[in-house]
Design an enzyme around this catalytic site. Structure first.
Site, PDB file in Angstrom:
ATOM      1  N   LYS A  13      -6.812 -19.241 -24.933  1.00 43.40           N
ATOM      2  CA  LYS A  13      -8.151 -19.194 -25.552  1.00 43.40           C
ATOM      3  C   LYS A  13      -8.193 -18.425 -26.828  1.00 43.40           C
ATOM      4  O   LYS A  13      -8.494 -18.582 -28.032  1.00 43.40           O
ATOM      5  CB  LYS A  13      -9.386 -18.487 -24.629  1.00 43.40           C
ATOM      6  CG  LYS A  13     -10.570 -18.338 -25.358  1.00 43.40           C
ATOM      7  CD  LYS A  13     -11.707 -17.571 -24.369  1.00 43.40           C
ATOM      8  CE  LYS A  13     -12.489 -16.633 -24.972  1.00 43.40           C
ATOM      9  NZ  LYS A  13     -12.887 -15.532 -24.581  1.00 43.40           N
ATOM     10  N   ASP A 273       8.231   3.555 -68.673  1.00 46.66           N
ATOM     11  CA  ASP A 273       9.584   3.036 -68.691  1.00 46.66           C
ATOM     12  C   ASP A 273      10.009   2.336 -67.415  1.00 46.66           C
ATOM     13  O   ASP A 273       8.996   1.605 -66.974  1.00 46.66           O
ATOM     14  CB  ASP A 273      10.446   4.544 -68.512  1.00 46.66           C
ATOM     15  CG  ASP A 273      10.220   5.430 -67.175  1.00 46.66           C
ATOM     16  OD1 ASP A 273       9.221   4.901 -66.230  1.00 46.66           O
ATOM     17  OD2 ASP A 273      10.732   6.372 -67.018  1.00 46.66           O
TER      18      ASP A 273
HETATM   19  N1  COA Z   1      -6.532 -12.685 -31.043  1.00 49.43           N
HETATM   20  C1  COA Z   1      -7.426 -13.953 -31.063  1.00 49.43           C
HETATM   21  N2  COA Z   1      -8.505 -13.913 -30.626  1.00 49.43           N
HETATM   22  C2  COA Z   1      -8.970 -12.538 -30.212  1.00 49.43           C
HETATM   23  C3  COA Z   1      -8.229 -11.476 -30.212  1.00 49.43           C
HETATM   24  C4  COA Z   1      -6.980 -11.886 -30.671  1.00 49.43           C
HETATM   25  N3  COA Z   1      -5.961 -10.721 -30.720  1.00 49.43           N
HETATM   26  N4  COA Z   1      -9.029 -10.601 -29.637  1.00 49.43           N
HETATM   27  C5  COA Z   1      -9.963 -10.956 -29.396  1.00 49.43           C
HETATM   28  N5  COA Z   1     -10.126 -12.261 -29.810  1.00 49.43           N
HETATM   29  C6  COA Z   1     -11.218 -12.947 -29.197  1.00 49.43           C
HETATM   30  C7  COA Z   1     -11.736 -12.716 -27.861  1.00 49.43           C
HETATM   31  O1  COA Z   1     -11.098 -13.691 -26.910  1.00 49.43           O
HETATM   32  C8  COA Z   1     -13.227 -13.019 -27.913  1.00 49.43           C
HETATM   33  O2  COA Z   1     -13.287 -14.550 -28.244  1.00 49.43           O
HETATM   34  P1  COA Z   1     -14.926 -15.141 -27.746  1.00 49.43           P
HETATM   35  O3  COA Z   1     -15.844 -14.573 -28.653  1.00 49.43           O
HETATM   36  O4  COA Z   1     -14.541 -16.655 -27.891  1.00 49.43           O
HETATM   37  O5  COA Z   1     -15.034 -14.859 -26.173  1.00 49.43           O
HETATM   38  C9  COA Z   1     -13.539 -12.825 -29.485  1.00 49.43           C
HETATM   39  O6  COA Z   1     -12.404 -12.501 -30.100  1.00 49.43           O
HETATM   40  C10 COA Z   1     -14.163 -11.216 -29.558  1.00 49.43           C
HETATM   41  O7  COA Z   1     -13.259 -10.592 -28.645  1.00 49.43           O
HETATM   42  P2  COA Z   1     -14.184  -9.105 -28.099  1.00 49.43           P
HETATM   43  O8  COA Z   1     -14.859  -9.223 -27.056  1.00 49.43           O
HETATM   44  O9  COA Z   1     -14.387  -8.027 -29.404  1.00 49.43           O
HETATM   45  O10 COA Z   1     -12.778  -8.192 -27.740  1.00 49.43           O
HETATM   46  P3  COA Z   1     -12.005  -8.294 -26.319  1.00 49.43           P
HETATM   47  O11 COA Z   1     -12.581  -7.399 -25.433  1.00 49.43           O
HETATM   48  O12 COA Z   1     -12.010  -9.724 -25.682  1.00 49.43           O
HETATM   49  O13 COA Z   1     -10.619  -8.123 -26.592  1.00 49.43           O
HETATM   50  C11 COA Z   1      -8.507  -6.912 -26.888  1.00 49.43           C
HETATM   51  C12 COA Z   1      -9.896  -6.868 -26.882  1.00 49.43           C
HETATM   52  C13 COA Z   1      -8.005  -5.780 -27.491  1.00 49.43           C
HETATM   53  C14 COA Z   1      -8.229  -7.166 -25.382  1.00 49.43           C
HETATM   54  C15 COA Z   1      -8.027  -8.220 -27.632  1.00 49.43           C
HETATM   55  O14 COA Z   1      -8.543  -7.993 -29.010  1.00 49.43           O
HETATM   56  C16 COA Z   1      -6.644  -8.392 -27.527  1.00 49.43           C
HETATM   57  O15 COA Z   1      -6.055  -9.104 -26.761  1.00 49.43           O
HETATM   58  N6  COA Z   1      -5.814  -7.996 -28.626  1.00 49.43           N
HETATM   59  C17 COA Z   1      -4.717  -8.475 -29.040  1.00 49.43           C
HETATM   60  C18 COA Z   1      -3.581  -7.353 -27.989  1.00 49.43           C
HETATM   61  C19 COA Z   1      -2.199  -7.402 -28.152  1.00 49.43           C
HETATM   62  O16 COA Z   1      -1.424  -8.373 -28.381  1.00 49.43           O
HETATM   63  N7  COA Z   1      -1.506  -6.336 -28.336  1.00 49.43           N
HETATM   64  C20 COA Z   1      -0.129  -6.086 -28.360  1.00 49.43           C
HETATM   65  C21 COA Z   1       0.220  -5.852 -29.661  1.00 49.43           C
HETATM   66  S1  COA Z   1      -0.072  -4.059 -30.081  1.00 49.43           S
END
Ligand code: COA
Ligand code: MG
Length: 290
Positions: A13, A273
Site C-alpha cells: 500500500k 574570487d
Molecule cells: N511512504 C508511502 N506512504 C506512506 C508513508 C511512506 N513512507 N508513510 C505513510 N504513508 C501513507 C499511509 O499509508 C497513509 O495512507 P492512507 O491515507 O492511504 O491510509 C498516509 O500515508 C498517511 O499516513 P499516516 O496515517 O499519517 O501515517 P502512518 O501512521 O500510517 O505511518 C509511519 C507512520 C512512520 C509508520 C510511516 O510514515 C512509515 O512507514 N514511514 C517510513 C518508515 C521507514 O521506512 N523507516 C525507515 C527509515 S528511518
C-alpha cells in the site's frame, strides 16, 4: 536528488502511494523498517514493485535499501532485487569506503547475471550510523564510481554509542550528532558526492521540518531523506534553488566571463574570487538537474 522517501518494503500500500507523492527518489526498505521474520516477503514485494513501476512515466528514481553487511542478508537481498533493475542501492551502516568498494564488486556480478549494463546501479551510502563509520567518513573518495550520495543516521548511531538522548530540549542535536552530521557533509564533499541530510522523524511537525531543511541547506546539504509523503513537498521546496539564487549565480558567472575570467574582480563593491565562481557554477549545475 532533493527528496528521498523511505518506504517499508513489505507494505504494498505504501509502495503504491510513494509513486506519485512528488519525491525525487524512493528508498524501498528491506532493512530497519522491516521485521526480521518479514525479510523474505519484503524482498519479493520490492522486486515485484520494481518490475511494475519501472515503466511508469515520470516516476521517481527507485533505490533499494539492503541490509548491512554484518547481517549476512546482503547477498540474498541483492539477488532478489537486482532483477527488478533498481536505479540504485542504499548501503546502511557503512563503516568505511571499502564497504562501498565491496558493494560495487557485488553489484557488478548481479548486473552481469541480469543482463544489465555494468555500472548502471548507483549507490547511496549511510556512513555515520556507527562510531567506526563516523570516524571513517573521510574514506569514500574513489571508493566506487557508482557512489552518488552519502547520508547519516541518528537512530542507529545513538544505539551504537548508547546515547540516551539525541537532541537538547530546544530541538538542537547534541554534540555527538552534530559531529556525525558534519562528518557526513565533509565526507561527501571530499568524495565529490551529494550530501543528504538525515530524516526528521516527527512527521506531523511541518515547521520543525522546514527549519531543519533550511539549516541543512544553508550548511551545504543539497537534499534530505524523508519518512512520510507529507514531508516531500517541504523538502523539495527548500532544496530547489530559487529564481533569485539562480539569477545571482548566473550574474557571477557572467561577470567572470565578461572580465576575461580573472582570478578576482569587484562587483557592486564586493570582492568575487574563484570560490565564488565555483559556488555559482555548482548552483547552476544543480538547478539544471532539477
Ligand atoms: N511512504 C508511502 N506512504 C506512506 C508513508 C511512506 N513512507 N508513510 C505513510 N504513508 C501513507 C499511509 O499509508 C497513509 O495512507 P492512507 O491515507 O492511504 O491510509 C498516509 O500515508 C498517511 O499516513 P499516516 O496515517 O499519517 O501515517 P502512518 O501512521 O500510517 O505511518 C509511519 C507512520 C512512520 C509508520 C510511516 O510514515 C512509515 O512507514 N514511514 C517510513 C518508515 C521507514 O521506512 N523507516 C525507515 C527509515 S528511518
Ligand atoms: Mg537504521
Amino acid at each position: 536528488m532533493r527528496s528521498a522517501l523511505f518506504i517499508p518494503g513489505d507494505s504494498e500500500k505504501k509502495l503504491a502511494k510513494g509513486l506519485d507523492c512528488g519525491a525525487d527518489c524512493l528508498l524501498l526498505d528491506l532493512e530497519d523498517s522491516v521485521a526480521p521474520n518479514n525479510k523474505e516477503e519484503a524482498r519479493s514485494t520490492v522486486a515485484d514493485f520494481l518490475r511494475s513501476a519501472n515503466d511508469v512515466p515520470d516516476r521517481p528514481r527507485l533505490f533499494v535499501r539492503i541490509n548491512a553487511f554484518d547481517t549476512g542478508l546482503t547477498e540474498d537481498d541483492l539477488a532478489a532485487v537486482l532483477a527488478g533493475k533498481p536505479d540504485g542501492v542504499v548501503l546502511p551502516k557503512s563503516q568505511h569506503g571499502q564497504d562501498v568498494t565491496k558493494l560495487d564488486a557485488q553489484l557488478r556480478v548481479h548486473e552481469a547475471q541480469n543482463q544489465l549494463d555494468d555500472g548502471v546501479t548507483r549507490i547511496l551510502a549511510i556512513i555515520t550510523e556507527t562510531a567506526v563509520g563516523t570516524l571513517n567518513a573521510g574514506t569514500y573518495k574513489r571508493s566506487s564510481k557508482r557512489l552518488e550520495a552519502v547520508s547519516w543516521g541518528a537512530e542507529d548511531l545513538s544505539a551504537d554509542i548508547g546515547a540516551v538522548r539525541r537532541r537538547h530540549e530546544d530541538g538542537r542535536y547534541t554534540d555527538l550528532f552534530r559531529y556525525a552530521r558534519v562528518q557526513t557533509l565533509l565526507g561527501a564533499v571530499a568524495a565529490g558526492v551529494q550530501p543528504l541530510d538525515t530524516v526528521f522523524t516527527d512527521f506531523r511537525d511541518e515547521d520543525g521540518l522546514k527549519k531543519e531543511c533550511r539549516e541543512a541547506m544553508l550548511d551545504g546539504f543539497t537534499g534530505k531523506l524523508a519518512i512520510h509523503p507529507a514531508q516531500v513537498g517541504v523538502i523539495n521546496e527548500v532544496f530547489t534553488p530559487s529564481a533569485e539564487d539562480i539569477a545571482k549565480a548566473q550574474a557571477v558567472v557572467d561577470a567572470f566571463s565578461a572580465a576575461g575570467n580573472p582570478g578576482v574582480l569587484g562587483v557592486d563593491g564586493e570582492m568575487l574570487d574563484r570560490p565564488h565562481l565555483r559556488k555559482a557554477q555548482n548552483l547552476l549545475v544543480r538547478a539544471k538537474k532539477i
